[in-house]
Design a protein around this motif. Structure first.
Motif, PDB file in Angstrom:
ATOM      1  N   ARG A 242       1.356   8.555  -4.894  1.00 13.48           N
ATOM      2  CA  ARG A 242       0.644   7.713  -3.935  1.00 13.48           C
ATOM      3  C   ARG A 242       1.169   6.283  -3.986  1.00 13.48           C
ATOM      4  O   ARG A 242       1.328   5.621  -2.944  1.00 13.48           O
ATOM      5  CB  ARG A 242      -0.853   7.741  -4.257  1.00 13.48           C
ATOM      6  CG  ARG A 242      -1.750   7.106  -3.212  1.00 13.48           C
ATOM      7  CD  ARG A 242      -3.199   7.154  -3.683  1.00 13.48           C
ATOM      8  NE  ARG A 242      -3.655   8.521  -3.922  1.00 13.48           N
ATOM      9  CZ  ARG A 242      -4.754   8.819  -4.609  1.00 13.48           C
ATOM     10  NH1 ARG A 242      -5.483   7.852  -5.143  1.00 13.48           N
ATOM     11  NH2 ARG A 242      -5.109  10.073  -4.772  1.00 13.48           N
ATOM     12  N   THR A 245       4.616   5.908  -2.125  1.00 14.48           N
ATOM     13  CA  THR A 245       4.727   6.336  -0.734  1.00 14.48           C
ATOM     14  C   THR A 245       5.007   5.120   0.146  1.00 14.48           C
ATOM     15  O   THR A 245       4.311   4.107   0.060  1.00 14.48           O
ATOM     16  CB  THR A 245       3.428   7.022  -0.266  1.00 14.48           C
ATOM     17  OG1 THR A 245       3.228   8.206  -1.053  1.00 14.48           O
ATOM     18  CG2 THR A 245       3.517   7.395   1.215  1.00 14.48           C
ATOM     19  N   ASN A 246       6.026   5.222   0.964  1.00 17.76           N
ATOM     20  CA  ASN A 246       6.395   4.115   1.844  1.00 17.76           C
ATOM     21  C   ASN A 246       5.471   4.085   3.052  1.00 17.76           C
ATOM     22  O   ASN A 246       5.256   5.097   3.718  1.00 17.76           O
ATOM     23  CB  ASN A 246       7.849   4.252   2.287  1.00 17.76           C
ATOM     24  CG  ASN A 246       8.804   4.162   1.111  1.00 17.76           C
ATOM     25  OD1 ASN A 246       8.538   3.453   0.148  1.00 17.76           O
ATOM     26  ND2 ASN A 246       9.911   4.887   1.189  1.00 17.76           N
ATOM     27  N   ASN A 247       4.916   2.911   3.326  1.00 13.72           N
ATOM     28  CA  ASN A 247       3.953   2.734   4.407  1.00 13.72           C
ATOM     29  C   ASN A 247       4.526   1.840   5.508  1.00 13.72           C
ATOM     30  O   ASN A 247       5.405   1.005   5.242  1.00 13.72           O
ATOM     31  CB  ASN A 247       2.667   2.103   3.855  1.00 13.72           C
ATOM     32  CG  ASN A 247       2.024   2.967   2.788  1.00 13.72           C
ATOM     33  OD1 ASN A 247       1.723   4.128   3.019  1.00 13.72           O
ATOM     34  ND2 ASN A 247       1.820   2.386   1.601  1.00 13.72           N
ATOM     35  N   PRO A 248       4.043   2.003   6.750  1.00 11.30           N
ATOM     36  CA  PRO A 248       4.493   1.122   7.835  1.00 11.30           C
ATOM     37  C   PRO A 248       4.296  -0.347   7.473  1.00 11.30           C
ATOM     38  O   PRO A 248       3.250  -0.732   6.949  1.00 11.30           O
ATOM     39  CB  PRO A 248       3.596   1.532   9.012  1.00 11.30           C
ATOM     40  CG  PRO A 248       3.189   2.942   8.708  1.00 11.30           C
ATOM     41  CD  PRO A 248       3.060   3.006   7.211  1.00 11.30           C
ATOM     42  N   ASP A 250       6.028  -1.952   5.176  1.00 12.33           N
ATOM     43  CA  ASP A 250       6.624  -2.254   3.876  1.00 12.33           C
ATOM     44  C   ASP A 250       8.065  -2.721   4.058  1.00 12.33           C
ATOM     45  O   ASP A 250       8.796  -2.179   4.905  1.00 12.33           O
ATOM     46  CB  ASP A 250       6.643  -1.014   2.979  1.00 12.33           C
ATOM     47  CG  ASP A 250       5.278  -0.653   2.416  1.00 12.33           C
ATOM     48  OD1 ASP A 250       4.372  -1.495   2.496  1.00 12.33           O
ATOM     49  OD2 ASP A 250       5.136   0.474   1.903  1.00 12.33           O
ATOM     50  N   ASN A 288      13.132   2.722  -1.405  1.00  8.04           N
ATOM     51  CA  ASN A 288      11.720   2.440  -1.650  1.00  8.04           C
ATOM     52  C   ASN A 288      11.507   0.923  -1.631  1.00  8.04           C
ATOM     53  O   ASN A 288      12.391   0.167  -1.253  1.00  8.04           O
ATOM     54  CB  ASN A 288      11.265   3.048  -2.978  1.00  8.04           C
ATOM     55  CG  ASN A 288       9.801   3.409  -2.987  1.00  8.04           C
ATOM     56  OD1 ASN A 288       8.943   2.547  -3.142  1.00  8.04           O
ATOM     57  ND2 ASN A 288       9.490   4.698  -2.822  1.00  8.04           N
ATOM     58  N   SER A 289      10.354   0.513  -2.064  1.00  6.57           N
ATOM     59  CA  SER A 289      10.056  -0.914  -2.160  1.00  6.57           C
ATOM     60  C   SER A 289      10.763  -1.524  -3.363  1.00  6.57           C
ATOM     61  O   SER A 289      10.811  -0.905  -4.435  1.00  6.57           O
ATOM     62  CB  SER A 289       8.545  -1.121  -2.302  1.00  6.57           C
ATOM     63  OG  SER A 289       8.260  -2.449  -2.694  1.00  6.57           O
ATOM     64  N   GLN A 344       2.319  -6.130  -1.524  1.00  5.56           N
ATOM     65  CA  GLN A 344       3.139  -4.932  -1.684  1.00  5.56           C
ATOM     66  C   GLN A 344       3.381  -4.642  -3.160  1.00  5.56           C
ATOM     67  O   GLN A 344       3.363  -3.483  -3.589  1.00  5.56           O
ATOM     68  CB  GLN A 344       4.466  -5.128  -0.947  1.00  5.56           C
ATOM     69  CG  GLN A 344       5.313  -3.871  -0.840  1.00  5.56           C
ATOM     70  CD  GLN A 344       6.488  -4.065   0.111  1.00  5.56           C
ATOM     71  OE1 GLN A 344       6.375  -4.718   1.140  1.00  5.56           O
ATOM     72  NE2 GLN A 344       7.626  -3.481  -0.234  1.00  5.56           N
ATOM     73  N   LYS A 347       0.290  -3.020  -4.519  1.00  8.92           N
ATOM     74  CA  LYS A 347       0.124  -1.633  -4.077  1.00  8.92           C
ATOM     75  C   LYS A 347       1.012  -0.675  -4.864  1.00  8.92           C
ATOM     76  O   LYS A 347       0.713   0.518  -4.944  1.00  8.92           O
ATOM     77  CB  LYS A 347       0.414  -1.524  -2.581  1.00  8.92           C
ATOM     78  CG  LYS A 347      -0.662  -2.149  -1.702  1.00  8.92           C
ATOM     79  CD  LYS A 347      -0.312  -2.042  -0.229  1.00  8.92           C
ATOM     80  CE  LYS A 347      -1.387  -2.670   0.635  1.00  8.92           C
ATOM     81  NZ  LYS A 347      -1.046  -2.614   2.097  1.00  8.92           N
ATOM     82  N   ARG A 348       2.096  -1.180  -5.417  1.00  4.40           N
ATOM     83  CA  ARG A 348       2.987  -0.337  -6.224  1.00  4.40           C
ATOM     84  C   ARG A 348       2.654  -0.453  -7.715  1.00  4.40           C
ATOM     85  O   ARG A 348       3.421  -0.014  -8.561  1.00  4.40           O
ATOM     86  CB  ARG A 348       4.448  -0.753  -6.015  1.00  4.40           C
ATOM     87  CG  ARG A 348       5.016  -0.542  -4.605  1.00  4.40           C
ATOM     88  CD  ARG A 348       4.956   0.906  -4.183  1.00  4.40           C
ATOM     89  NE  ARG A 348       5.881   1.272  -3.120  1.00  4.40           N
ATOM     90  CZ  ARG A 348       5.736   1.020  -1.822  1.00  4.40           C
ATOM     91  NH1 ARG A 348       4.684   0.339  -1.400  1.00  4.40           N
ATOM     92  NH2 ARG A 348       6.621   1.445  -0.942  1.00  4.40           N
TER      93      ARG A 348
END
Length: 416
Positions: A242, A245-248, A250, A288-289, A344, A347-348
């Protein structure tokens, strides 16, 4: 400490093989290999996915009969290692070959020509040999590069330098994806956590179980954290997937994926100050981020006071370097604000849970057992003895009094 063991020299690593590869590298059909000396570059147990071998060569060519001598490093996969099945599921061996053959030359060119940093970002590749699953590199110890101590970790000066070079890598990766659509589409979607495989699950759960057992030695830690760690065992992969997961919206790029002390080499000036840092392992590079690299690096490789007290300032330092380099390469995508990038990063944040109380003890282990990924996966008496020795080190218990409250304050040990 146990006596250091080494892996045997690959049977294909012969004088004829090396001569053939050097002829291709130096573009000289007349190159003649006069001497070849082979020795392990890293002892068994010091690297968990590959075998490193150093070769010293002496050769002549028709153009220059005077003997030339130099060193190279050869990196070979653990294809017959008992734990190799874990890495194969992630595609790391073919990915690293692709990185050195196809991606890194382009990133290096971007950094040198557009970011205008003439310093190295990685070792030069001599040969990518897919038949033997091996890579031959320049040996940068000849230029006095060396790895910092994984136990003492990095101070602010080293940390800033790594973040600067990491920002270059991320900026170049982002604009490369923009200019060559689809370049990271295949085999760059499988970091430690991903939606395709849970090959690392026995590693994660066994380390958490060993962490839980170690808390029995400390009443305060046991009462406050053991139930939370035990609950996490059943959720670690879900939370990890979770969090990655790459989100719009990011900001995404090619993340290094496995950024810790022994995967960075430093060059120093005459006064002992680091002047350059290069990355030396690209097995887990992933789309990824960039925040996952920051979490992993902060959690495993820098001094505790920096990790616990200076993270917002370090993120700010990195962010402004990244923004500067993205502008230099004329990146046309959305560059997030510092505020959005800090969000961001948060979130990671679960990346810090597996990197700090789980992987970091394994990374800095300096005890009497022989470390190996097989021992981490194993649930027999030998494997349990090894993991218990890792997590019952006195220095680790002291760090847990800092690390676990830090993670708990972020809500990372509760239900997520």
């Amino acid at each position: 400490m146990p006596e250091e063991k080494t892996y045997p020299v690959p049977s294909w690593l012969t004088k004829d093989y090396v001569q053939e590869k050097l002829r291709a590298y130096f573009k000289s059909d007349t190159l003649k290999l006069e001497k070849l000396h082979i020795k392990p570059a890293i002892a068994k147990g010091k690297n968990y996915a590959t075998v490193m071998t150093r070769i010293n060569v002496e050769f002549t060519t028709k153009e220059s009969v005077e003997k030339k001598a130099t060193n190279f490093l050869i990196k070979t996969t653990f294809t017959k290692d008992p734990a190799a099945h874990v890495f194969i599921k992630y595609g790391v061996y073919t990915r690293e070959m692709d990185m050195y053959q196809r991606i890194l030359p382009k990133i290096g060119k971007l950094v040198k020509e557009e970011i205008q940093d003439p310093r190295r970002l990685f070792a030069g590749t001599v040969i990518v040999d897919r038949e033997t699953d091996s890579l031959i590199f320049e040996d940068l110890t000849l230029e006095h590069y060396k790895v910092a101590c994984r136990v003492r970790k990095l101070d602010l000066e080293h940390t800033h330098l790594v973040l600067e070079k990491l920002a270059e890598f991320h900026a170049a990766g982002a604009v490369l994806a923009e200019r060559e659509l689809g370049i990271f589409r295949e085999n760059y979607d499988r970091g430690f956590y991903n939606k395709y495989t849970r090959g690392y699950q026995p590693v994660m759960t066994n380390l958490l179980k060993a962490l839980s057992r170690s808390l029995n030695l400390d009443k305060e830690l046991r009462q406050r954290y053991q139930a939370k760690i035990d609950r996490l065992i059943n959720h670690v992969m879900v939370y990890g997937e979770r969090s990655t997961t790459n989100n719009p919206g990011d900001f995404l790029t090619l993340a290094y994926g496995d950024l810790w002390t022994t995967n960075v080499m430093f060059q120093y000036d005459d006064e002992g100050h680091p002047t350059n840092a290069i990355f030396i392992d690209f097995l887990f590079s992933v789309w990824n981020s960039p925040a996952i690299d920051l979490h992993y690096f902060f959690s495993t490789s820098i001094h505790d006071n920096l990790r616990l007290l200076n993270q917002p300032a370090l993120i700010q330092f990195y962010y402004y370097k990244l923004k500067e380099y993205l502008l230099k390469v004329k990146y046309s995508g959305h560059i997030p604000s510092l505020f959005d990038f800090q969000l961001q990063f948060r979130k990671r944040a679960f990346y810090a849970v597996f990197a700090s109380p789980m992987f970091e003890p394994f990374m800095v282990y300096n005890g009497k057992e022989e470390p190996s990924l097989e021992q981490v996966i194993s649930e027999d008496s030998s494997g349990i003895r090894f993991k218990d020795d890792v997590f019952q080190q006195e220095g680790l218990r002291k760090r847990l009094h800092l690390t676990l409250p830090h993670l708990e304050q972020w809500g990372l040990l509760d239900d997520m």
